[in-house]
Design an enzyme around this catalytic site. Sequence first.
Site, PDB file in Angstrom:
ATOM      1  N   ARG A 139     -52.216   3.301  11.916  1.00  0.00           N
ATOM      2  CA  ARG A 139     -53.359   3.684  12.754  1.00  0.00           C
ATOM      3  C   ARG A 139     -52.898   3.869  14.193  1.00  0.00           C
ATOM      4  O   ARG A 139     -51.984   3.178  14.661  1.00  0.00           O
ATOM      5  CB  ARG A 139     -54.441   2.597  12.726  1.00  0.00           C
ATOM      6  CG  ARG A 139     -55.248   2.542  11.442  1.00  0.00           C
ATOM      7  CD  ARG A 139     -56.167   3.752  11.263  1.00  0.00           C
ATOM      8  NE  ARG A 139     -56.928   3.698  10.030  1.00  0.00           N
ATOM      9  CZ  ARG A 139     -56.571   4.284   8.878  1.00  0.00           C
ATOM     10  NH1 ARG A 139     -55.462   4.990   8.813  1.00  0.00           N
ATOM     11  NH2 ARG A 139     -57.344   4.186   7.810  1.00  0.00           N
ATOM     12  N   HIS A 181     -52.635  13.237  10.737  1.00  0.00           N
ATOM     13  CA  HIS A 181     -53.248  12.203   9.882  1.00  0.00           C
ATOM     14  C   HIS A 181     -53.423  12.714   8.450  1.00  0.00           C
ATOM     15  O   HIS A 181     -54.547  12.788   7.934  1.00  0.00           O
ATOM     16  CB  HIS A 181     -54.597  11.725  10.447  1.00  0.00           C
ATOM     17  CG  HIS A 181     -55.011  10.407   9.846  1.00  0.00           C
ATOM     18  ND1 HIS A 181     -55.851   9.520  10.458  1.00  0.00           N
ATOM     19  CD2 HIS A 181     -54.684   9.817   8.657  1.00  0.00           C
ATOM     20  CE1 HIS A 181     -56.042   8.455   9.686  1.00  0.00           C
ATOM     21  NE2 HIS A 181     -55.343   8.627   8.584  1.00  0.00           N
TER      22      HIS A 181
HETATM   23  P1  NDP Z   1     -52.657  -3.819   2.536  1.00  0.00           P
HETATM   24  O1  NDP Z   1     -53.834  -4.596   3.009  1.00  0.00           O
HETATM   25  O2  NDP Z   1     -52.406  -3.727   1.078  1.00  0.00           O
HETATM   26  O3  NDP Z   1     -51.328  -4.416   3.195  1.00  0.00           O
HETATM   27  C1  NDP Z   1     -51.262  -4.811   4.526  1.00  0.00           C
HETATM   28  C2  NDP Z   1     -49.943  -5.521   4.801  1.00  0.00           C
HETATM   29  O4  NDP Z   1     -49.883  -5.819   6.202  1.00  0.00           O
HETATM   30  C3  NDP Z   1     -49.815  -6.841   4.064  1.00  0.00           C
HETATM   31  O5  NDP Z   1     -48.483  -7.059   3.666  1.00  0.00           O
HETATM   32  C4  NDP Z   1     -50.208  -7.867   5.128  1.00  0.00           C
HETATM   33  O6  NDP Z   1     -49.641  -9.144   4.969  1.00  0.00           O
HETATM   34  C5  NDP Z   1     -49.624  -7.207   6.369  1.00  0.00           C
HETATM   35  N1  NDP Z   1     -50.281  -7.725   7.579  1.00  0.00           N
HETATM   36  C6  NDP Z   1     -51.577  -7.645   7.924  1.00  0.00           C
HETATM   37  N2  NDP Z   1     -51.799  -8.232   9.110  1.00  0.00           N
HETATM   38  C7  NDP Z   1     -50.604  -8.709   9.506  1.00  0.00           C
HETATM   39  C8  NDP Z   1     -50.170  -9.439  10.650  1.00  0.00           C
HETATM   40  N3  NDP Z   1     -51.010  -9.780  11.625  1.00  0.00           N
HETATM   41  N4  NDP Z   1     -48.862  -9.761  10.734  1.00  0.00           N
HETATM   42  C9  NDP Z   1     -47.996  -9.444   9.749  1.00  0.00           C
HETATM   43  N5  NDP Z   1     -48.334  -8.758   8.637  1.00  0.00           N
HETATM   44  C10 NDP Z   1     -49.632  -8.395   8.526  1.00  0.00           C
HETATM   45  O7  NDP Z   1     -52.798  -2.368   3.184  1.00  0.00           O
HETATM   46  P2  NDP Z   1     -52.265  -0.976   2.583  1.00  0.00           P
HETATM   47  O8  NDP Z   1     -50.804  -1.109   2.306  1.00  0.00           O
HETATM   48  O9  NDP Z   1     -53.138  -0.520   1.483  1.00  0.00           O
HETATM   49  O10 NDP Z   1     -52.541  -0.001   3.828  1.00  0.00           O
HETATM   50  C11 NDP Z   1     -51.982  -0.250   5.105  1.00  0.00           C
HETATM   51  C12 NDP Z   1     -52.618   0.668   6.129  1.00  0.00           C
HETATM   52  O11 NDP Z   1     -52.122   2.001   6.012  1.00  0.00           O
HETATM   53  C13 NDP Z   1     -54.134   0.858   6.015  1.00  0.00           C
HETATM   54  O12 NDP Z   1     -54.833  -0.233   6.559  1.00  0.00           O
HETATM   55  C14 NDP Z   1     -54.357   2.136   6.791  1.00  0.00           C
HETATM   56  O13 NDP Z   1     -54.623   1.841   8.140  1.00  0.00           O
HETATM   57  C15 NDP Z   1     -53.021   2.873   6.684  1.00  0.00           C
HETATM   58  N6  NDP Z   1     -53.143   4.135   5.931  1.00  0.00           N
HETATM   59  C16 NDP Z   1     -52.797   5.317   6.536  1.00  0.00           C
HETATM   60  C17 NDP Z   1     -52.895   6.517   5.866  1.00  0.00           C
HETATM   61  C18 NDP Z   1     -52.475   7.808   6.484  1.00  0.00           C
HETATM   62  O14 NDP Z   1     -52.702   8.869   5.924  1.00  0.00           O
HETATM   63  N7  NDP Z   1     -51.832   7.801   7.637  1.00  0.00           N
HETATM   64  C19 NDP Z   1     -53.385   6.568   4.476  1.00  0.00           C
HETATM   65  C20 NDP Z   1     -53.683   5.273   3.916  1.00  0.00           C
HETATM   66  C21 NDP Z   1     -53.573   4.109   4.645  1.00  0.00           C
HETATM   67  P3  NDP Z   1     -50.104 -10.086   3.742  1.00  0.00           P
HETATM   68  O15 NDP Z   1     -49.519  -9.444   2.531  1.00  0.00           O
HETATM   69  O16 NDP Z   1     -49.529 -11.384   4.018  1.00  0.00           O
HETATM   70  O17 NDP Z   1     -51.602 -10.053   3.722  1.00  0.00           O
END
Ligand code: NDP
Length: 309
Positions: A224, A272
């Site tokens: 994002r 995007h």
């Molecule tokens: P998930 O919720 O499956 O994974 C998020 C990961 O980030 C997890 O490993 C989580 O850790 C980690 N995380 C979250 N907060 C923190 C923190 N404060 N410190 C360290 N690690 C953290 O999300 P997705 O993989 O499904 O998607 C990720 C993002 O990708 C979406 O939220 C979206 O914004 C973006 N996206 C972009 C797209 C594009 O076209 N550009 C398309 C689709 C998504 P933990 O495992 O411990 O919870």
Amino acid sequence: MGIVIIRQDGKIDLWKEALKLHAPQIPVYGYLEDHPKEAIKMALVWKQPEGSLAGYPNLECIASSGAGVDFLFEDPQLPTHIPITRVVDEYLAKDMSEHVMALIFAQLKNLYHYKVDQGNGVWKPIPYKRIVDMTIGIMGLGALGTVLANDLVHFGFTVQGWSGSYKNIKGVKAFTGSQEQAEFLRSTQILVCLLPLTPATTGILNSALFEQLPKGAHIINVARGGHLVDGDLLQMLDNGHLSSACLDVYHQEPLPTDHPFWKHPKVHMTPHYASVSDTNSVVPQIVENYRRLMSGEVLLHRVSETKKY
Ligand code: NDP
């Protein structure tokens, strides 16, 4: 009982058709058409207009039609007591992985550099890097980050990941939390951001973080725009600490035409579109959650109320 689709990108009919195809028995409405608000149980949403979720007295689930849910929390009138779900989808993850790998390979083989040389009529081979030379660091090892990590390992890259909780992915060196972030960054040559946008991750891609990367590192932000401090990135590119940035997401989309990213030689932009929810692939999980909702079962892919992802 039924579903209302709320989005402003002209794709309401597309989602409606896909829902009709998979579950013709569920009444589905676009939010701008006449519809019985008291009969709506689920809202299928993408970047809703502010306040549009407030008028449904019997709403029991807000389903994001994408992986991210950050846009929901931007709405001050978001009903806070209603469960939120998001999309976890094989194609969404695969498409993202392919996009990021294409960017990594372009860097590896200097393709952006040669495109500029071509424009200037310059014939000048430069040394390339090999897969074995590269350490890729992924911030966020969730649904998307894990698939990317596995694909990169498959190609032979050195892969490490940083996440909130420890992850055991074959071939991937795992780091967690703020205490291990510095070590993770120190050896990362290409940093990929695949974090959700939350209060804890807003502005995480800033000077203090970039300074911990080795000189010459590359940034790929496909998560994002809110993760990135734009001015810090520009400063780090201009002072030569960072080599390049590939950006798919921005604070404002479309990116205003006067934003310095547009013309910056070290910034490579995509609009995007790294990975987009495919209606036919995603709709079955929406229908399944609607069924679960109606029969009082636990919902799939529920967003944590406290973590906000
Ligand atoms: P998930 O919720 O499956 O994974 C998020 C990961 O980030 C997890 O490993 C989580 O850790 C980690 N995380 C979250 N907060 C923190 C923190 N404060 N410190 C360290 N690690 C953290 O999300 P997705 O993989 O499904 O998607 C990720 C993002 O990708 C979406 O939220 C979206 O914004 C973006 N996206 C972009 C797209 C594009 O076209 N550009 C398309 C689709 C998504 P933990 O495992 O411990 O919870």
